[in-house]
Design a protein around this motif. Structure first.
Motif, PDB file in Angstrom:
ATOM      1  N   MET A 120       0.846  -1.198   0.000  1.00  0.00           N
ATOM      2  CA  MET A 120       0.000   0.000   0.000  1.00  0.00           C
ATOM      3  C   MET A 120       0.872   1.235   0.000  1.00  0.00           C
ATOM      4  SD  MET A 120      -3.100   1.201   0.020  1.00  0.00           S
ATOM      5  CE  MET A 120      -4.022  -0.264   0.470  1.00  0.00           C
ATOM      6  N   MET A 121       0.492   2.242  -0.764  1.00  0.00           N
ATOM      7  CA  MET A 121       1.308   3.429  -0.869  1.00  0.00           C
ATOM      8  C   MET A 121       1.268   4.242   0.406  1.00  0.00           C
ATOM      9  SD  MET A 121      -1.168   5.847  -3.190  1.00  0.00           S
ATOM     10  CE  MET A 121      -0.463   7.367  -2.601  1.00  0.00           C
ATOM     11  N   ASN A 122       2.318   5.008   0.673  1.00  0.00           N
ATOM     12  CA  ASN A 122       2.393   5.897   1.807  1.00  0.00           C
ATOM     13  C   ASN A 122       1.805   7.233   1.402  1.00  0.00           C
ATOM     14  OD1 ASN A 122       3.001   7.404   4.028  1.00  0.00           O
ATOM     15  ND2 ASN A 122       5.235   7.220   3.850  1.00  0.00           N
ATOM     16  N   MET A 123       0.698   7.617   2.036  1.00  0.00           N
ATOM     17  CA  MET A 123       0.001   8.819   1.636  1.00  0.00           C
ATOM     18  C   MET A 123       0.551  10.064   2.323  1.00  0.00           C
ATOM     19  SD  MET A 123      -2.187   7.470  -0.415  1.00  0.00           S
ATOM     20  CE  MET A 123      -3.409   8.735  -0.678  1.00  0.00           C
ATOM     21  N   ALA A 124       1.493   9.893   3.270  1.00  0.00           N
ATOM     22  CA  ALA A 124       1.952  11.008   4.091  1.00  0.00           C
ATOM     23  C   ALA A 124       2.511  12.141   3.241  1.00  0.00           C
ATOM     24  CB  ALA A 124       3.009  10.523   5.079  1.00  0.00           C
ATOM     25  N   GLY A 125       3.339  11.770   2.247  1.00  0.00           N
ATOM     26  CA  GLY A 125       3.993  12.797   1.454  1.00  0.00           C
ATOM     27  C   GLY A 125       3.201  13.233   0.248  1.00  0.00           C
ATOM     28  N   SER A 126       1.962  12.753   0.107  1.00  0.00           N
ATOM     29  CA  SER A 126       1.229  13.039  -1.121  1.00  0.00           C
ATOM     30  C   SER A 126      -0.138  13.654  -0.865  1.00  0.00           C
ATOM     31  CB  SER A 126       1.053  11.753  -1.929  1.00  0.00           C
ATOM     32  OG  SER A 126       0.391  10.781  -1.159  1.00  0.00           O
ATOM     33  N   SER A 127      -0.406  14.091   0.378  1.00  0.00           N
ATOM     34  CA  SER A 127      -1.724  14.619   0.719  1.00  0.00           C
ATOM     35  C   SER A 127      -2.074  15.845  -0.112  1.00  0.00           C
ATOM     36  CB  SER A 127      -1.783  14.978   2.213  1.00  0.00           C
ATOM     37  OG  SER A 127      -0.763  15.912   2.539  1.00  0.00           O
ATOM     38  N   GLU A 128      -1.085  16.588  -0.563  1.00  0.00           N
ATOM     39  CA  GLU A 128      -1.341  17.781  -1.362  1.00  0.00           C
ATOM     40  C   GLU A 128      -1.977  17.448  -2.710  1.00  0.00           C
ATOM     41  OE1 GLU A 128       2.342  19.525  -3.125  1.00  0.00           O
ATOM     42  OE2 GLU A 128       3.325  17.964  -1.900  1.00  0.00           O
ATOM     43  N   TYR A 129      -1.829  16.204  -3.159  1.00  0.00           N
ATOM     44  CA  TYR A 129      -2.343  15.808  -4.467  1.00  0.00           C
ATOM     45  C   TYR A 129      -3.705  15.119  -4.393  1.00  0.00           C
ATOM     46  CZ  TYR A 129       2.634  16.350  -5.618  1.00  0.00           C
ATOM     47  OH  TYR A 129       3.905  16.814  -5.769  1.00  0.00           O
ATOM     48  N   LEU A 130      -4.130  14.729  -3.204  1.00  0.00           N
ATOM     49  CA  LEU A 130      -5.296  13.850  -3.084  1.00  0.00           C
ATOM     50  C   LEU A 130      -6.583  14.462  -3.627  1.00  0.00           C
ATOM     51  CD1 LEU A 130      -4.712  12.230   0.426  1.00  0.00           C
ATOM     52  CD2 LEU A 130      -4.362  11.219  -1.826  1.00  0.00           C
ATOM     53  N   ASP A 131      -6.740  15.766  -3.494  1.00  0.00           N
ATOM     54  CA  ASP A 131      -7.982  16.408  -3.927  1.00  0.00           C
ATOM     55  C   ASP A 131      -7.899  16.959  -5.344  1.00  0.00           C
ATOM     56  OD1 ASP A 131      -9.184  15.915  -1.458  1.00  0.00           O
ATOM     57  OD2 ASP A 131      -8.352  17.750  -0.592  1.00  0.00           O
ATOM     58  N   MET A 132      -6.781  16.696  -6.019  1.00  0.00           N
ATOM     59  CA  MET A 132      -6.619  17.223  -7.373  1.00  0.00           C
ATOM     60  C   MET A 132      -7.405  16.408  -8.381  1.00  0.00           C
ATOM     61  SD  MET A 132      -2.568  18.283  -7.515  1.00  0.00           S
ATOM     62  CE  MET A 132      -2.730  18.827  -9.223  1.00  0.00           C
ATOM     63  N   ASP A 133      -7.854  17.071  -9.436  1.00  0.00           N
ATOM     64  CA  ASP A 133      -8.557  16.416 -10.529  1.00  0.00           C
ATOM     65  C   ASP A 133      -7.624  15.410 -11.208  1.00  0.00           C
ATOM     66  OD1 ASP A 133     -10.838  16.431 -12.611  1.00  0.00           O
ATOM     67  OD2 ASP A 133      -9.051  16.845 -13.809  1.00  0.00           O
TER      68      ASP A 133
ATOM     69  N   LEU B  32      -2.638   7.873  -8.912  1.00  0.00           N
ATOM     70  CA  LEU B  32      -3.268   7.503 -10.182  1.00  0.00           C
ATOM     71  C   LEU B  32      -3.527   6.000 -10.248  1.00  0.00           C
ATOM     72  CD1 LEU B  32      -1.233   9.775 -12.625  1.00  0.00           C
ATOM     73  CD2 LEU B  32      -3.663   9.980 -12.056  1.00  0.00           C
ATOM     74  N   ILE B  33      -2.600   5.212  -9.737  1.00  0.00           N
ATOM     75  CA  ILE B  33      -2.790   3.753  -9.712  1.00  0.00           C
ATOM     76  C   ILE B  33      -3.995   3.389  -8.865  1.00  0.00           C
ATOM     77  CG2 ILE B  33      -1.810   1.567  -8.919  1.00  0.00           C
ATOM     78  CD1 ILE B  33       0.961   2.738  -9.652  1.00  0.00           C
ATOM     79  N   GLU B  34      -4.082   3.960  -7.664  1.00  0.00           N
ATOM     80  CA  GLU B  34      -5.189   3.632  -6.765  1.00  0.00           C
ATOM     81  C   GLU B  34      -6.532   4.079  -7.335  1.00  0.00           C
ATOM     82  OE1 GLU B  34      -4.973   4.305  -2.667  1.00  0.00           O
ATOM     83  OE2 GLU B  34      -3.346   2.865  -2.438  1.00  0.00           O
ATOM     84  N   ARG B  35      -6.541   5.205  -8.019  1.00  0.00           N
ATOM     85  CA  ARG B  35      -7.801   5.699  -8.590  1.00  0.00           C
ATOM     86  C   ARG B  35      -8.290   4.830  -9.743  1.00  0.00           C
ATOM     87  NH1 ARG B  35      -7.771  12.355  -8.884  1.00  0.00           N
ATOM     88  NH2 ARG B  35      -7.444  12.713  -6.639  1.00  0.00           N
ATOM     89  N   HIS B  36      -7.387   4.093 -10.371  1.00  0.00           N
ATOM     90  CA  HIS B  36      -7.774   3.327 -11.560  1.00  0.00           C
ATOM     91  C   HIS B  36      -7.662   1.815 -11.391  1.00  0.00           C
ATOM     92  CE1 HIS B  36      -6.923   7.370 -13.263  1.00  0.00           C
ATOM     93  NE2 HIS B  36      -7.950   7.074 -14.030  1.00  0.00           N
ATOM     94  N   LEU B  37      -7.388   1.350 -10.182  1.00  0.00           N
ATOM     95  CA  LEU B  37      -7.306  -0.101  -9.967  1.00  0.00           C
ATOM     96  C   LEU B  37      -8.627  -0.798 -10.261  1.00  0.00           C
ATOM     97  CD1 LEU B  37      -5.063  -0.665  -6.812  1.00  0.00           C
ATOM     98  CD2 LEU B  37      -4.704  -1.589  -9.103  1.00  0.00           C
ATOM     99  N   TYR B  38      -9.727  -0.041 -10.160  1.00  0.00           N
ATOM    100  CA  TYR B  38     -11.020  -0.651 -10.461  1.00  0.00           C
ATOM    101  C   TYR B  38     -11.061  -1.176 -11.888  1.00  0.00           C
ATOM    102  CZ  TYR B  38     -12.370   3.428 -13.195  1.00  0.00           C
ATOM    103  OH  TYR B  38     -12.436   4.411 -14.150  1.00  0.00           O
ATOM    104  N   LEU B  39     -10.344  -0.507 -12.818  1.00  0.00           N
ATOM    105  CA  LEU B  39     -10.295  -0.971 -14.202  1.00  0.00           C
ATOM    106  C   LEU B  39      -9.642  -2.345 -14.289  1.00  0.00           C
ATOM    107  CD1 LEU B  39      -9.275   2.018 -16.524  1.00  0.00           C
ATOM    108  CD2 LEU B  39     -11.314   0.581 -16.704  1.00  0.00           C
TER     109      LEU B  39
END
Length: 257
Positions: free
Chosen positions: A1-14, A34-41
């Motif tokens: 699972m990815m570490n979200m700590a350093g990427s919170s600034e990107y989470l709400d981006m389109d 991007l991987i997590e948003r599209h794993l459903y595919l």
């Protein structure tokens, strides 16, 4: 699972903006989002190949790797929707996995390649004829002998060894399905009932045109141009509708996980 700590600034981006940013920076945190948003595919497409003699987890791993490959290759500047770009990439990798890794008997390469052509021809002819094509139909379409088509269909049983007392248990007209495709139909239905129920409930929320786009693109593997011609609309309109359906599916999936 990815570490979200350093990427919170990107989470709400389109998502589109994330793709543009990733294309410029190749930032690993953006890539992970991007991987997590599209794993459903990857999940949806991998589900199409369940009960083919290979564990779902193995197929899902192949689909996930193909998704990552698609994300790395995707160029948002070309104007294509990511789902339209990634879907054939993922399906192609899954089919290549079956073709190159799953044949368990020494089947000649020409038979393996013909088997692949037969599968593609069947999809096209089924759409044209609205019925299951015969071996003769397929042979005429491919410009080869009917005997060669029958030989390749028989060789499809070599995908995975099965017990001699395994029962076909299926009255379908698809004569080229392997025994492993036909065994355990009830078990397969029980195993997939949750996923099927989700898709069916999701489609109830779509209009008739959106349902057709979903079925044609992700279950019948039709191209956008083929759908556009069938509906007498522009390919751009089909692309917009597909994007709309995929976004609805993503949001519905996230609500249910």
């Amino acid at each position: 699972m990815m570490n979200m700590a350093g990427s919170s600034e990107y989470l709400d981006m389109d998502t589109k903006e994330l793709f543009r940013l990733y294309s410029d920076t190749r930032d690993v945190d953006i890539r992970n989002i991007l991987i997590e948003r599209h794993l459903y595919l990857a999940r949806i497409l991998a589900k199409k190949y369940i009960n083919k003699g290979v564990d779902y987890e193995d197929i899902y791993q192949v689909a996930s790797l193909a998704l990552i490959y698609a994300i790395d290759r995707y160029d948002p500047g070309k104007g294509f929707e990511f789902s339209s770009f990634a879907t054939p990439t993922i399906i192609g990798e899954i089919k290549r996995y079956f073709r190159d890794k799953v044949w368990t008997m020494r089947v000649p390469r020409r038979i393996q390649e013909l088997s692949k052509k037969i599968s593609n021809a069947r999809v096209i002819l089924e759409q044209e004829k609205k019925s299951n094509p015969t071996a003769k139909d397929i042979a005429e379409y491919l410009g080869c002998r009917e005997e060669d088509v029958l030989e390749a269909m028989e060789a499809s049983y070599s995908y995975q060894p099965v017990s001699l007392d395994a029962s076909g248990g299926d009255d379908s007209d698809d004569k080229d399905l392997s025994l492993s495709d036909r065994v355990g139909v009830e078990e397969d239905n029980f195993r997939n009932i949750e996923q099927r129920d989700f898709i069916e409930k999701f489609m109830e929320k779509l209009n008739e045109l959106e349902v057709k786009i979903l079925k044609d693109r992700f279950f019948l593997n039709k191209t956008q141009s083929a759908i556009a011609a069938e509906l007498d609309i522009s390919q751009m309109t089909v692309s917009r509708l597909e994007k709309k359906v995929v976004e609805k599916l993503r949001k519905e999936y996230e609500k249910n996980i």
